[in-house]
Design an enzyme around this catalytic site. Structure first.
Site, PDB file in Angstrom:
ATOM      1  N   VAL A 264       1.940   4.768  -4.169  1.00 16.24           N
ATOM      2  CA  VAL A 264       1.658   6.059  -4.900  1.00 16.24           C
ATOM      3  C   VAL A 264       1.489   7.215  -3.888  1.00 16.24           C
ATOM      4  CG1 VAL A 264       0.670   4.831  -7.087  1.00 16.24           C
ATOM      5  CG2 VAL A 264      -0.879   5.974  -5.205  1.00 16.24           C
TER       6      VAL A 264
ATOM      7  N   ASN B 219       2.621  11.656  -2.841  1.00 15.59           N
ATOM      8  CA  ASN B 219       3.856  12.522  -2.540  1.00 15.59           C
ATOM      9  C   ASN B 219       4.929  12.206  -1.707  1.00 15.59           C
ATOM     10  OD1 ASN B 219       2.750  14.246  -4.365  1.00 15.59           O
ATOM     11  ND2 ASN B 219       1.293  15.470  -2.758  1.00 15.59           N
ATOM     12  N   VAL B 220       4.375  11.241  -0.394  1.00 20.16           N
ATOM     13  CA  VAL B 220       5.193  10.516   0.695  1.00 20.16           C
ATOM     14  C   VAL B 220       6.149   9.905  -0.346  1.00 20.16           C
ATOM     15  CG1 VAL B 220       5.596   9.301   2.357  1.00 20.16           C
ATOM     16  CG2 VAL B 220       3.751  11.079   2.274  1.00 20.16           C
TER      17      VAL B 220
ATOM     18  N   GLU C  32       4.035  -2.017  -8.641  1.00 16.91           N
ATOM     19  CA  GLU C  32       3.163  -1.968  -9.528  1.00 16.91           C
ATOM     20  C   GLU C  32       2.836  -0.652 -10.151  1.00 16.91           C
ATOM     21  OE1 GLU C  32      -0.453  -2.541  -6.799  1.00 16.91           O
ATOM     22  OE2 GLU C  32      -0.041  -0.873  -5.824  1.00 16.91           O
TER      23      GLU C  32
ATOM     24  N   ILE D 146      -3.746   5.601   6.143  1.00 12.63           N
ATOM     25  CA  ILE D 146      -4.627   6.647   6.853  1.00 12.63           C
ATOM     26  C   ILE D 146      -4.208   6.579   8.330  1.00 12.63           C
ATOM     27  CG2 ILE D 146      -6.806   7.321   7.499  1.00 12.63           C
ATOM     28  CD1 ILE D 146      -7.658   5.883   4.816  1.00 12.63           C
TER      29      ILE D 146
ATOM     30  N   ASN E 159     -10.064   5.002  -1.231  1.00 14.55           N
ATOM     31  CA  ASN E 159      -9.802   4.403  -2.320  1.00 14.55           C
ATOM     32  C   ASN E 159      -9.808   3.036  -2.479  1.00 14.55           C
ATOM     33  OD1 ASN E 159      -9.159   7.191  -3.442  1.00 14.55           O
ATOM     34  ND2 ASN E 159      -7.006   6.928  -2.747  1.00 14.55           N
TER      35      ASN E 159
ATOM     36  N   LYS F 155      -5.788  16.949   8.803  1.00 14.10           N
ATOM     37  CA  LYS F 155      -6.495  18.040   9.122  1.00 14.10           C
ATOM     38  C   LYS F 155      -6.120  19.252  10.155  1.00 14.10           C
ATOM     39  CE  LYS F 155      -9.917  16.066   6.493  1.00 14.10           C
ATOM     40  NZ  LYS F 155     -10.113  16.699   5.196  1.00 14.10           N
TER      41      LYS F 155
END
Length: 506
Positions: free
Chosen positions: A272, A274-275, A296, A366, A386, A410
């Protein structure tokens, strides 16, 4: 005609209609509660909020009230958010994305067990997680014989209904009855040693039935609701996401030239975000035809691909659509119901099926380190974001395992390519391809030192590339083991510096 005459057609269950408040009063403190829901789709809306109000009143009276909360994956503010705000959750599993829950988990105020999504149902059947006391399940309707029309997600609902001592149903009349027939609920799983292969060999195969079953004697309450799912937010792909998508499409084209893929690729799995949606948008505009998806979550990008004809069939366990896409889905549900199958997550994420179908698995992360280890769950090593979700199910078993991220975060203060990841979810053994906006690193068949050079040269941001090369070269000369060279005094220094100074580079 009463709403219940339309949606609750079983006379036995019509006799158990009650308010959300009355249903919530039937859930005892300390219970393990399995609730429906997967990425903001198909979760109960009314009972969790009524339960949160009850918990708040109990707290005001000096009577602590907390539950164990089990779901399919993340849910929404009406469920996770409402219960977290009143500190009503003692233990949460297997995946969450709620900011209040995340804050409490990282503060040590809520326990959290992060589990591969394919493992959850079987762990419950094995008894590894303890007793499931109550199931709270959203459905679109109840048939006269008591069979349940599933909602916009299946998740772990089959297992919750089978394993719970008591069941509360939320019958949501805002969920389209056009969903009936879109689901494929497989009841053929067995416990070891009686297990047999799952008879699924194509994305479009149907191996179960369209409806959920439950023991009607266990249903203690039926609550009528009319509330929408929490739709996901769709953002137009940014420059980084488009660049990642372009690198992947170029890579797929090269794989076709080398004979390792055909023009219809292999079934796609996409995480899931935006990428992921940007990659799907790129595929929708790309040269590939007659694609399929075994994933999924079905997002906006796959819905667009189905509409355009680029994607022929899609299998998932849940929808995760923006408001505009949800409106399109509702309007064209007859079209989509012929092309989409929604399955239990123990099937959508099953390692056996993933390996058999030969998926192309594309997931976000990440950070990755120079040797290809991936952290997809923790910020600076200790704070959960998450959870691992289904990425491990797919990465370990896919034909092609791809992880994607922008090279920095960041505003450039954080490099997403680091000497050593601060937490490992996917080891170098399960990671084949790493992609950032800078480029794509194909790690298949490379030794650790070869991987390091490719990751640094092709994926690291130019601002961090010299420091990574310097670390790698000094590690090679440091006198330690030369298979996977590290400077242990410095391996996590970038993370430590960020925590002290707000930036990774000196």
């Amino acid at each position: 005609m009463m709403l219940s005459d339309h949606r609750v057609q079983n006379s036995q269950l019509r006799g158990r209609l009650m308010s959300a408040e009355a249903a919530a009063a039937l859930i005892p403190s300390g219970a393990n509660v399995g609730m429906s829901g997967f990425t903001g789709a198909g979760y109960p809306k009314a009972v969790p909020q009524a339960l949160a109000a009850r918990i708040e009143r109990a707290a005001d009276a000096g009577e602590p009230f907390r539950i164990g909360l089990w779901t399919g994956a993340s849910t929404a503010p009406e469920l996770d958010g409402a219960l977290a705000r009143v500190h009503g959750v003692q233990m949460r599993l297997p995946y969450q994305s709620d900011p209040t829950s995340r804050k409490q988990i990282n503060a040590g105020e809520m326990e959290y067990t992060d589990i591969h999504l394919s493992h959850v149902a079987q762990y419950v059947w094995f008894g590894f997680l303890g007793k499931l006391d109550v199931a709270v399940i959203e459905v679109a309707g109840v048939l006269p014989d008591g069979r349940l029309i599933p909602s916009t997600s299946v998740g772990n609902n089959k297992t919750w209904l089978d394993q719970a001592d008591k069941i509360i149903l939320e019958v949501n009349s805002l969920q389209s009855l056009g969903l009936a027939g879109m689901h494929d609920i497989y009841y053929g799983t067995e416990l070891p040693p009686r297990r047999v292969p799952i008879p699924l060999t194509r994305v479009s195969d149907r191996i179960g039935e369209p409806y959920l079953h439950c023991d009607l004697s266990k249903v203690i309450a039926v609550v009528e609701t009319r509330q929408p799912d929490r739709n996901s937010v769709y953002a137009e792909p940014d420059a980084n996401s488009r660049a990642i998508a372009a690198h992947l499409i170029e890579f797929f084209q090269q794989e076709i030239k080398l004979g390792r893929l055909t023009s219809d690729l292999l079934p796609l799995q996409s995480g899931v975000g935006n990428v992921a949606n940007a990659v799907l948008a790129g595929l929708n505009e790309g040269p590939f035809e007659h694609l399929t998806a075994y994933t999924e979550v079905l997002q906006d990008g796959m819905l667009a691909m189905l509409q355009s004809g680029k994607l022929a069939r899609a299998s998932a366990t849940a929808l995760s659509l923006s408001p505009a896409a949800a409106e399109l889905f509702e309007r064209e549900i007859d079209f989509f119901s012929e092309r989409i199958v929604l399955r239990p997550q123990e099937i959508s994420n099953h390692p056996e099926v993933i390996r058999r179908l030969g998926l192309i698995a594309m997931n976000s992360m990440i950070e990755a380190d120079i040797y290809g280890n991936v952290n997809s769950t923790h910020v600076m090593g200790s704070s959960i974001m998450n959870g691992i979700g289904g990425s491990g199910d797919f990465a370990r078993n896919a034909y092609m395992s791809i992880f994607m991220t922008p090279s920095t975060a960041k505003g450039g203060a954080i490099s997403c390519i680091v000497p050593m990841v601060s937490h490992v979810d996917h080891t170098e053994h399960d990671v084949q391809i790493i992609v950032t906006e800078q480029g794509l690193a194909d790690l298949r068949g490379l030794s650790p030192k070869e991987r390091a050079r490719v990751v640094i040269e092709r994926c690291a941001h130019p601002d961090y590339r010299p420091a990574l090369l310097d670390y790698f070269e000094r590690a090679r000369q440091g006198g330690g083991g030369q298979h996977t060279p590290h400077l242990l005094d410095e391996a996590l220094a970038w993370h430590s510096r960020y925590l002290r100074e707000g930036r990774m580079l000196p």
